[in-house]
Design a protein around this motif. Structure first.
Motif, PDB file in Angstrom:
ATOM      1  N   GLU A  92       8.048  11.502  26.345  1.00 26.15           N
ATOM      2  CA  GLU A  92       7.033  10.624  25.760  1.00 26.15           C
ATOM      3  C   GLU A  92       7.135  10.621  24.233  1.00 26.15           C
ATOM      4  OE1 GLU A  92       3.099   8.545  26.712  1.00 26.15           O
ATOM      5  OE2 GLU A  92       4.467   9.520  28.078  1.00 26.15           O
ATOM      6  N   VAL A  93       7.258  11.806  23.649  1.00 20.39           N
ATOM      7  CA  VAL A  93       7.333  11.892  22.186  1.00 20.39           C
ATOM      8  C   VAL A  93       8.617  11.261  21.670  1.00 20.39           C
ATOM      9  CG1 VAL A  93       7.424  13.460  20.211  1.00 20.39           C
ATOM     10  CG2 VAL A  93       5.879  13.943  22.114  1.00 20.39           C
ATOM     11  N   GLN A  94       9.732  11.562  22.322  1.00 23.04           N
ATOM     12  CA  GLN A  94      11.013  11.044  21.836  1.00 23.04           C
ATOM     13  C   GLN A  94      11.095   9.522  21.955  1.00 23.04           C
ATOM     14  OE1 GLN A  94      13.862  13.334  24.100  1.00 23.04           O
ATOM     15  NE2 GLN A  94      14.044  14.883  22.488  1.00 23.04           N
ATOM     16  N   VAL A  95      10.575   8.981  23.055  1.00 18.93           N
ATOM     17  CA  VAL A  95      10.636   7.527  23.240  1.00 18.93           C
ATOM     18  C   VAL A  95       9.728   6.823  22.240  1.00 18.93           C
ATOM     19  CG1 VAL A  95      10.079   5.637  24.824  1.00 18.93           C
ATOM     20  CG2 VAL A  95      11.337   7.633  25.654  1.00 18.93           C
ATOM     21  N   LEU A  96       8.472   7.246  22.177  1.00 18.96           N
ATOM     22  CA  LEU A  96       7.507   6.526  21.350  1.00 18.96           C
ATOM     23  C   LEU A  96       7.692   6.776  19.857  1.00 18.96           C
ATOM     24  CD1 LEU A  96       4.245   6.678  23.485  1.00 18.96           C
ATOM     25  CD2 LEU A  96       5.822   4.783  23.153  1.00 18.96           C
ATOM     26  N   SER A  97       8.382   7.841  19.496  1.00 19.50           N
ATOM     27  CA  SER A  97       8.674   8.038  18.069  1.00 19.50           C
ATOM     28  C   SER A  97       9.812   7.131  17.610  1.00 19.50           C
ATOM     29  CB  SER A  97       9.021   9.509  17.796  1.00 19.50           C
ATOM     30  OG  SER A  97      10.198   9.885  18.493  1.00 19.50           O
ATOM     31  N   ARG A  98      10.570   6.577  18.577  1.00 16.74           N
ATOM     32  CA  ARG A  98      11.670   5.669  18.236  1.00 16.74           C
ATOM     33  C   ARG A  98      11.283   4.206  18.377  1.00 16.74           C
ATOM     34  NH1 ARG A  98      17.061   7.416  21.355  1.00 16.74           N
ATOM     35  NH2 ARG A  98      17.726   5.513  20.279  1.00 16.74           N
ATOM     36  N   LEU A  99      10.283   3.923  19.201  1.00 21.99           N
ATOM     37  CA  LEU A  99       9.952   2.538  19.514  1.00 21.99           C
ATOM     38  C   LEU A  99       8.558   2.190  19.013  1.00 21.99           C
ATOM     39  CD1 LEU A  99      11.239   2.386  23.206  1.00 21.99           C
ATOM     40  CD2 LEU A  99      12.465   1.715  21.129  1.00 21.99           C
ATOM     41  N   ARG A 100       8.430   1.077  18.342  1.00 24.27           N
ATOM     42  CA  ARG A 100       7.132   0.567  17.908  1.00 24.27           C
ATOM     43  C   ARG A 100       7.092  -0.926  18.220  1.00 24.27           C
ATOM     44  NH1 ARG A 100       3.239   4.465  16.514  1.00 24.27           N
ATOM     45  NH2 ARG A 100       4.462   6.322  16.009  1.00 24.27           N
ATOM     46  N   HIS A 101       6.064  -1.342  18.904  1.00 26.34           N
ATOM     47  CA  HIS A 101       5.965  -2.750  19.279  1.00 26.34           C
ATOM     48  C   HIS A 101       4.502  -3.079  19.540  1.00 26.34           C
ATOM     49  CE1 HIS A 101       6.465  -6.394  21.812  1.00 26.34           C
ATOM     50  NE2 HIS A 101       7.546  -6.585  21.064  1.00 26.34           N
ATOM     51  N   ARG A 102       4.169  -4.325  19.279  1.00 27.96           N
ATOM     52  CA  ARG A 102       2.787  -4.788  19.445  1.00 27.96           C
ATOM     53  C   ARG A 102       2.282  -4.559  20.869  1.00 27.96           C
ATOM     54  NH1 ARG A 102      -0.828  -8.713  17.521  1.00 27.96           N
ATOM     55  NH2 ARG A 102      -1.726 -10.119  19.091  1.00 27.96           N
ATOM     56  N   HIS A 103       3.198  -4.586  21.851  1.00 28.64           N
ATOM     57  CA  HIS A 103       2.779  -4.488  23.245  1.00 28.64           C
ATOM     58  C   HIS A 103       3.192  -3.167  23.896  1.00 28.64           C
ATOM     59  CE1 HIS A 103       1.181  -8.515  23.331  1.00 28.64           C
ATOM     60  NE2 HIS A 103       2.284  -8.945  22.740  1.00 28.64           N
ATOM     61  N   LEU A 104       3.402  -2.136  23.070  1.00 31.11           N
ATOM     62  CA  LEU A 104       3.568  -0.765  23.551  1.00 31.11           C
ATOM     63  C   LEU A 104       2.490   0.095  22.926  1.00 31.11           C
ATOM     64  CD1 LEU A 104       7.439  -0.184  23.251  1.00 31.11           C
ATOM     65  CD2 LEU A 104       6.161  -1.054  25.218  1.00 31.11           C
ATOM     66  N   VAL A 105       1.863   0.954  23.717  1.00 28.63           N
ATOM     67  CA  VAL A 105       0.852   1.864  23.183  1.00 28.63           C
ATOM     68  C   VAL A 105       1.503   2.762  22.138  1.00 28.63           C
ATOM     69  CG1 VAL A 105      -0.691   3.771  23.740  1.00 28.63           C
ATOM     70  CG2 VAL A 105      -0.519   1.827  25.287  1.00 28.63           C
ATOM     71  N   SER A 106       0.893   2.895  20.982  1.00 25.07           N
ATOM     72  CA  SER A 106       1.469   3.668  19.883  1.00 25.07           C
ATOM     73  C   SER A 106       1.096   5.139  19.981  1.00 25.07           C
ATOM     74  CB  SER A 106       0.981   3.119  18.536  1.00 25.07           C
ATOM     75  OG  SER A 106       1.439   1.800  18.336  1.00 25.07           O
ATOM     76  N   LEU A 107       2.100   5.989  19.794  1.00 23.35           N
ATOM     77  CA  LEU A 107       1.867   7.423  19.700  1.00 23.35           C
ATOM     78  C   LEU A 107       1.554   7.771  18.253  1.00 23.35           C
ATOM     79  CD1 LEU A 107       2.015  10.240  21.148  1.00 23.35           C
ATOM     80  CD2 LEU A 107       4.357  10.366  20.273  1.00 23.35           C
ATOM     81  N   ILE A 108       0.398   8.356  18.018  1.00 21.40           N
ATOM     82  CA  ILE A 108       0.006   8.736  16.666  1.00 21.40           C
ATOM     83  C   ILE A 108       0.526  10.126  16.329  1.00 21.40           C
ATOM     84  CG2 ILE A 108      -1.986   9.274  15.201  1.00 21.40           C
ATOM     85  CD1 ILE A 108      -3.453   7.000  16.570  1.00 21.40           C
ATOM     86  N   GLY A 109       0.556  11.010  17.298  1.00 25.72           N
ATOM     87  CA  GLY A 109       1.044  12.358  17.030  1.00 25.72           C
ATOM     88  C   GLY A 109       1.001  13.215  18.268  1.00 25.72           C
ATOM     89  N   TYR A 110       1.377  14.487  18.066  1.00 33.11           N
ATOM     90  CA  TYR A 110       1.381  15.446  19.169  1.00 33.11           C
ATOM     91  C   TYR A 110       1.147  16.835  18.599  1.00 33.11           C
ATOM     92  CZ  TYR A 110       5.972  17.065  17.620  1.00 33.11           C
ATOM     93  OH  TYR A 110       6.987  17.593  16.874  1.00 33.11           O
ATOM     94  N   SER A 111       0.888  17.803  19.497  1.00 32.07           N
ATOM     95  CA  SER A 111       0.755  19.195  19.078  1.00 32.07           C
ATOM     96  C   SER A 111       1.301  20.100  20.167  1.00 32.07           C
ATOM     97  CB  SER A 111      -0.714  19.556  18.814  1.00 32.07           C
ATOM     98  OG  SER A 111      -0.837  20.936  18.465  1.00 32.07           O
ATOM     99  N   THR A 112       2.024  21.145  19.744  1.00 36.63           N
ATOM    100  CA  THR A 112       2.457  22.198  20.663  1.00 36.63           C
ATOM    101  C   THR A 112       1.939  23.549  20.199  1.00 36.63           C
ATOM    102  OG1 THR A 112       4.544  22.461  19.449  1.00 36.63           O
ATOM    103  CG2 THR A 112       4.545  20.952  21.328  1.00 36.63           C
ATOM    104  N   ASP A 113       0.959  23.561  19.298  1.00 32.48           N
ATOM    105  CA  ASP A 113       0.392  24.822  18.815  1.00 32.48           C
ATOM    106  C   ASP A 113      -0.179  25.617  19.979  1.00 32.48           C
ATOM    107  OD1 ASP A 113       1.056  23.854  16.377  1.00 32.48           O
ATOM    108  OD2 ASP A 113      -0.996  23.496  15.677  1.00 32.48           O
ATOM    109  N   GLN A 114      -0.017  26.929  19.921  1.00 30.14           N
ATOM    110  CA  GLN A 114      -0.583  27.853  20.902  1.00 30.14           C
ATOM    111  C   GLN A 114      -0.184  27.487  22.328  1.00 30.14           C
ATOM    112  OE1 GLN A 114      -4.771  28.626  20.320  1.00 30.14           O
ATOM    113  NE2 GLN A 114      -4.586  28.481  18.090  1.00 30.14           N
ATOM    114  N   ALA A 115       1.084  27.018  22.458  1.00 24.75           N
ATOM    115  CA  ALA A 115       1.649  26.673  23.762  1.00 24.75           C
ATOM    116  C   ALA A 115       0.914  25.527  24.446  1.00 24.75           C
ATOM    117  CB  ALA A 115       1.683  27.901  24.682  1.00 24.75           C
TER     118      ALA A 115
END
Length: 784
Positions: free
Chosen positions: A529-552
């Motif tokens: 999910e992170v790898q795909v949405l960090s590469r793709l931006r489009h008006r008709h794709l839900v945008s990924l704002i960020g992610y976290s892996t802190d504390q597992a």
């Protein structure tokens, strides 16, 4: 410094061990079964075919008994029906210990059997003593009940070369002795102990990660809706009591409000999901479900479990849908001590694969109050149609958390001497170690229990190769969601819970937080999910704002889609029906998003889970494709297919993909064709509440289309408002998408053009819609 050395030591041991530990093919690496105090080998004593050997040190070199004062005691007058294993005991009148070599780091099951009896010089029923394992207390001031056989069971992660089991009599008590009748020590799959669990409190449910370092003591193990299971019916030799009619009745609800279910076949254990070691087929294959009571209503089902007061417990609930005729038809709620622990549970999405009768389990942390009672309740969800409303439970385990394990035999002084070498070695191999950890997590995530990690890793960020520019601190996400307050929860899916929130700059966001007990999407899907949405931006794709892996943690932060999903607007939620023109615009927007995935970059992306619940509506009604956890990238630029295991949602799966496992862009086209039928017919892809010939939407609608009965399948809410030419263009396109052979289906670009033509035909038939559309800012003509 010593603590750092201990962490480095345990981390290295655990990482290397995990490379060789495979939970999918379970075989105990450590296995000791002792007939304590006896002189004979005992076979079949537990009705499971296992053999217990005498614990005399002269008879075995594998383990040893270290003691100054011990006695082998035989029962002078045993009952003829008493199993041979309980006719003797080993007695200790001073501190004594058994030493067991441990073959490899793993969870360890430890069972201690006690049967008090009287001999001329000893009364075992009056003994009081302590038991510990390598320094961790297990039983304190323990006095076995005098009237029965008692089995105390413990499980804990152990990563040292030997286990020291200590018995210390209370010299101030009557008798001043300790005893044990039999001992079991064996290793188990890593998934037995979760890394984290959902913590239940009065304020709601939230994720906790303080489980895997604990010693767990079994309190209750219940086969809900089923019969007593002896040790011989469980691959880890556990006993499961019935929830009603056994020695202790756990079911609180009136019996006439529930019904037992017995599945005659084998449940579908899936890769990445529970195994027989988590719970056997006999547990997942039986359940208790709701039954309409005398008042004609469905009532929640409740169970009660007596536990020591003011203690913390790990509660494991087992589920397997053995009551439904089809997937995606059962939704229910789970409550723990009156708190909503899981809402709108959909086992078809949570289980490891879209297969009927696939098991799932969830882990919870709960504190018992002064009453010393834990309560579990299940009830129907509002998502279920009245005719399908139900709730189930298959099994329950209650384990007391009796303290953190500190299993280490390295003296403190020696650790200090080793510190310099450990740090230097760590610096030299740091890059390799990080790579190994990442590889282990990727390859063993499913085997280790759907996202669980060893104790030495639970507090460290996951070392993932992701877009660091998108990382958001866990503290900021927690602040945005009110510390993941249940008041902000807006959904629950295969990945975990979904929360509404607002970042510090005021941006509204949707936060997906991985469920630690989930057998659905895991680490691989998170990375995708992170790898795909960090590469793709489009008006008709839900945008990924960020992610976290802190504390597992695994957390994804998206733009907020305030109008929900397309599915929400078509059926099941009572929302006002969408007009035909609006439905066409949504389809056009979703098609544009898929077209960008398939052709918009130098890499071909195949969504693999196109369905109405993954098409979301933003402010202004803009349709966007979301949920890219199953997305696949073709291996080479310009390639259009990839061979992979089948994933997706039942009712939307491409039959070509099912048959050949060759995933192509045309697989998305097939799924989108099913979505188009949902839009036209206003009903789910699979609906078991209708006559059998109508259950599968794609088959039923295609048949009606071929018979020339197109009007019969149109959603009654919009029937009569469709221009006939628009309807024919739309249905012809949907039928083409559903061609059995992928090569016969149109590309998504052709589907998009047909949809735009269907909208033009509708607008030309109803010119008034053109004015409304201009005012609403419709989708036609938007190519971004």
């Amino acid at each position: 410094m010593a603590a750092m050395a201990r962490w480095l030591w345990r981390s290295a041991v655990v990482v290397v061990a995990l490379l060789f530990f495979d939970a999918s093919a379970y075989s105990p690496g450590t296995d000791f079964l002792l007939n304590c105090g006896g002189s004979d080998t005992v076979s079949g004593a537990m009705d499971d075919g296992r053999t217990f050997v005498p614990d005399g040190t002269s008879l075995s070199s594998a383990f040893s008994l270290s003691t100054r004062h011990e006695i082998s005691l035989l029962d002078p007058s045993p009952s003829s029906s008493l199993p041979d294993l309980y006719r003797s005991s080993r007695i200790f009148t001073s501190p004594s210990s058994y030493l067991f070599p441990i073959s490899r780091p793993a969870p360890i099951f430890l069972r201690l059997h006690f049967r008090p009896f009287r001999a001329p010089e000893f009364d075992l029923a009056s003994s009081i003593f302590n038991v510990s394992a390598s320094g961790s207390p297990l039983l304190i001031d323990f006095r076995p009940p005098s009237s029965s056989i008692t089995v105390e069971e413990f499980v804990f992660w152990f990563d040292l070369p030997r286990l020291e089991l200590n018995f210390v009599p209370d010299v101030g008590s009557n008798g001043g002795l300790a005893f044990v009748s039999a001992i079991e020590v064996f290793s188990a799959p890593a998934a037995i102990i979760p890394n984290s669990a959902i913590e239940i409190s009065a304020s709601g449910a939230r994720t906790s990660s303080a489980v895997s370092a604990q010693v767990l003591r079994k309190c209750h193990r219940v086969n809900v809706g089923g019969a007593l299971l002896s040790a011989g019916n469980d691959t880890l030799w556990r006993r499961w009591l019935p929830d009603l009619g056994g020695g202790e009745s756990y079911l609180v609800s009136p019996a006439n409000q529930s019904q037992t279910v017995v599945f005659p076949g084998l449940v579908s254990y899936q890769d990445g999901g529970p195994t027989q070691e988590i719970a056997p087929n006999a547990v997942y294959g039986t359940a208790r479900k709701l039954r309409i009571g005398g008042d004609g209503e469905l009532h929640n089902l409740s169970w009660s479990f007596s536990v020591p007061a003011r203690r913390r417990f790990l509660l494991r609930l087992h589920f397997c849908d053995v009551v439904s005729a089809a997937l995606y038809t059962l939704y229910f709620n789970v409550f723990v001590d009156g708190v909503l622990a899981m809402g709108d549970v959909d086992l078809s999405s949570l289980a490891a694969g879209p297969v009927l009768h696939s098991p799932y389990y969830a882990d919870f942390l709960v504190d018992a109050g002064r009453s010393g009672v834990l309560q579990v309740m299940v009830g129907p969800s509002d998502w279920s149609p009245p005719s399908l409303a139900n709730a189930i439970l298959n099994g329950v385990e209650v384990m007391e958390m009796i303290g953190a394990a500190e299993f280490s035999t390295i003296p403190e002084a020696q650790r200090g001497k080793l510190l310099f070498g450990l740090i230097l070695g760590s610096l030299l191999v740091f890059s390799l170690l990080i790579a190994i950890v990442a590889l282990v997590i990727l390859r063993r995530w499913k085997q280790i229990g759907k996202g669980k990690q060893p104790a030495s890793m639970i507090s460290r960020p996951l070392p993932l190769n992701l877009n660091l520019g998108l990382r958001i601190p866990l503290s900021e996400i927690a602040a945005a969601t009110g510390n993941f307050s249940s008041l902000n929860q807006i959904g629950f899916g295969g990945f975990g819970r979904v929360y509404e929130g607002a970042l510090r700059d005021g941006t509204r966001v949707a936060v997906k937080r991985a469920d630690p007990g989930s057998a659905g999407q895991g680490l691989t899907e998170f990375i995708t999910e992170v790898q795909v949405l960090s590469r793709l931006r489009h008006r008709h794709l839900v945008s990924l704002i960020g992610y976290s892996t802190d504390q597992a943690e695994l957390i994804l932060v998206y733009e907020f889609m305030d109008q929900g999903s397309l599915r929400d607007h078509l059926y099941g939620t009572g929302k006002a029906p969408l007009p035909w023109k609006r439905r066409l615009e949504i389809c056009i927007g979703a098609a544009k998003g898929l077209h960008y995935l398939h052709t918009g970059s130098d890499q071909v992306f195949i969504h693999r889970d196109v369905k109405s619940s993954n098409i979301l509506l933003a402010a202004g009604g803009i349709a966007k494709v979301g949920d890219f956890g199953l997305c696949k990238m073709a291996p080479l630029a310009g390639a259009s297919q990839v061979v992979t295991g089948v994933k997706g949602s039942f009712g939307y799966l491409d039959p070509d993909y099912l048959k050949t496992q060759q995933l192509t862009c045309k697989s998305d086209v097939y799924s989108f064709g099913v979505v188009m039928l949902e839009v036209l017919c206003g009903r789910p892809a699979i609906d078991p509440s209708v006559p059998s010939e109508m259950v599968n939407l794609a088959e039923w609608a295609s048949r009606r289309h071929q018979e020339g009965l197109l009007e019969d399948i149109v959603d009654p809410a919009i029937r009569g408002s469709l221009a006939s030419q628009s309807l024919v263009e739309f249905m012809n396109t949907a039928a083409a998408c559903l061609a059995v052979c992928g090569a016969d289906r149109p590309a998504i670009a052709d589907v998009l053009r047909s949809l735009e033509n269907a909208l033009r035909l509708q607008l030309s038939h109803c010119p008034c819609d053109e004015d409304k559309r201009a005012q609403e800012g419709g989708e036609l003509g938007s190519t971004s």
